[in-house]
Enzyme design. Structure first.
Site, PDB file in Angstrom:
ATOM      1  N   ASP A  59       0.857  -1.186   0.000  1.00 50.62           N
ATOM      2  CA  ASP A  59       0.000   0.000   0.000  1.00 50.62           C
ATOM      3  C   ASP A  59       0.891   1.233   0.000  1.00 50.62           C
ATOM      4  O   ASP A  59       1.609   1.483   0.974  1.00 50.62           O
ATOM      5  CB  ASP A  59      -0.897  -0.019   1.247  1.00 50.62           C
ATOM      6  CG  ASP A  59      -1.835   1.183   1.322  1.00 50.62           C
ATOM      7  OD1 ASP A  59      -1.791   2.047   0.418  1.00 50.62           O
ATOM      8  OD2 ASP A  59      -2.596   1.257   2.301  1.00 50.62           O
ATOM      9  N   SER A 138       2.810  11.501 -16.589  1.00 49.79           N
ATOM     10  CA  SER A 138       1.802  11.842 -17.584  1.00 49.79           C
ATOM     11  C   SER A 138       2.251  13.109 -18.288  1.00 49.79           C
ATOM     12  O   SER A 138       3.092  13.852 -17.763  1.00 49.79           O
ATOM     13  CB  SER A 138       0.461  12.085 -16.875  1.00 49.79           C
ATOM     14  OG  SER A 138      -0.444  12.799 -17.692  1.00 49.79           O
ATOM     15  N   TYR A 151      -4.680  17.132 -10.097  1.00 51.44           N
ATOM     16  CA  TYR A 151      -3.952  15.969 -10.624  1.00 51.44           C
ATOM     17  C   TYR A 151      -2.627  16.411 -11.232  1.00 51.44           C
ATOM     18  O   TYR A 151      -1.572  15.824 -10.942  1.00 51.44           O
ATOM     19  CB  TYR A 151      -4.801  15.264 -11.681  1.00 51.44           C
ATOM     20  CG  TYR A 151      -4.066  14.190 -12.437  1.00 51.44           C
ATOM     21  CD1 TYR A 151      -3.846  12.944 -11.866  1.00 51.44           C
ATOM     22  CD2 TYR A 151      -3.587  14.419 -13.729  1.00 51.44           C
ATOM     23  CE1 TYR A 151      -3.163  11.952 -12.548  1.00 51.44           C
ATOM     24  CE2 TYR A 151      -2.900  13.433 -14.418  1.00 51.44           C
ATOM     25  CZ  TYR A 151      -2.692  12.199 -13.829  1.00 51.44           C
ATOM     26  OH  TYR A 151      -2.008  11.235 -14.513  1.00 51.44           O
ATOM     27  N   LYS A 155       1.438  15.541 -10.291  1.00 51.93           N
ATOM     28  CA  LYS A 155       2.396  14.986 -11.245  1.00 51.93           C
ATOM     29  C   LYS A 155       3.547  15.972 -11.508  1.00 51.93           C
ATOM     30  O   LYS A 155       4.679  15.547 -11.732  1.00 51.93           O
ATOM     31  CB  LYS A 155       1.691  14.634 -12.559  1.00 51.93           C
ATOM     32  CG  LYS A 155       0.721  13.475 -12.442  1.00 51.93           C
ATOM     33  CD  LYS A 155       1.431  12.178 -12.056  1.00 51.93           C
ATOM     34  CE  LYS A 155       0.513  10.975 -12.119  1.00 51.93           C
ATOM     35  NZ  LYS A 155       1.202   9.710 -11.778  1.00 51.93           N
TER      36      LYS A 155
END
Length: 284
Positions: A59, A138, A151, A155
């Site tokens: 985890d 990304s 988000y 990143k």
């Protein structure tokens, strides 16, 4: 000599699952990890084919869970040669709409989870003076996009983390870093983001609903190259891992290269900037 050993986080579906298969088929011993072993059907099916894959609970939101998993692997293997930080979470919500709990959770998985894993694996790789640590980022780690600000921020932080680590851990300790920057991925990841929108109702009768509709409509009109399958991206990554030297950054398609071109044309791999920082601060 045994097989090279790879550890991958977030392997229940999508790119993590495809990477497990691709690396195992390329001759690696793969430890496919995930938070919830109840979602291990895909990995179990790969194991049933005889591929050299072992399933392990990990985890990324728990340092003790990460440390336990890595220790278990090192007790069985001589070394961990490759660690892939793949576990991540998408989030399509504006700053106004997001709760503090939600945006903290995004950073806890996408950014702090990676930091925890690197913190755990570094002593082993540093002692060996060898190892590779890859992150699945990304194009959103380089270019901010509408409604994706939280988000993208998580990143962007990941990109800065890897860029900084590479400036000293590579020349002093032989540990290489690579950030993978796909465009869209045809997987459950995207479906999960859209389901989050529907379940939360965040954009329904909201001032930002026209923005959402414009965003979704523009994505539908994008050329086919905007999205790749997990299998396609996994193959590209595995092929790149065969190189003697890894790039710091790697886009996975013509579309992703073109989308980021205003930030990457002068230094596509990120190595020129990294070497300049090393020359500036770490002259020996």
């Amino acid at each position: 000599m045994g097989k090279n050993v790879a550890v991958i986080t977030g392997t229940s579906t999508g790119l993590g699952l495809s990477l497990s298969e691709a690396l195992a088929k390329a001759g690696w011993k793969v430890y496919a990890t995930m938070r919830n072993l109840d979602k291990a059907q895909g990995v179990q099916e790969l194991m049933d084919t005889g591929l050299s894959i072992e399933l392990l609970q990990l985890d990324v939101q728990s340092q003790s869970s990460i440390d336990t998993a890595i220790q278990r692997i090192l007790e069985k293997e001589e070394a961990i040669d490759l660690f892939i930080n793949n576990a991540g979470m998408g989030f399509l919500r504006t700053v106004e709409q997001a709760t503090e709990e939600e945006y903290k959770n995004i950073f806890d998985i996408n950014t702090f989870g990676v930091i925890r894993c690197i913190k755990s694996i570094l002593p082993h790789m540093r002692d060996r003076q060898k190892g590779r640590i890859v992150a699945i980022s990304s194009v959103g780690g380089l270019v901010g996009q509408p409604l994706n600000e939280i988000y993208c921020a998580s990143k962007f932080a990941l990109e800065g983390l890897y860029e900084s680590l590479a400036t000293y851990l590579t020349p002093f300790f032989g540990i290489e870093f690579m950030i993978v920057e796909p465009g869209g991925i045809v997987s459950e990841f995207a479906n999960t983001v859209l389901s989050q929108i529907n379940e939360s109702g965040a954009f329904q009768q909201d001032v930002y609903e026209p923005v959402l509709q414009a965003y979704l409509g523009s994505r539908e009109k994008q050329p086919a190259g905007i999205s790749q399958t997990p299998e396609e991206i996994a193959t590209i990554i595995v092929n790149q891992l065969a190189a003697d030297e890894l790039p710091l950054r790697m886009r996975t398609s013509d579309w992703s290269n073109n989308f980021c071109r205003f930030k990457t044309e002068a230094d596509p791999t990120g190595l020129a900037q990294t070497h300049y920082v090393q020359e500036t601060f770490l002259k020996r």
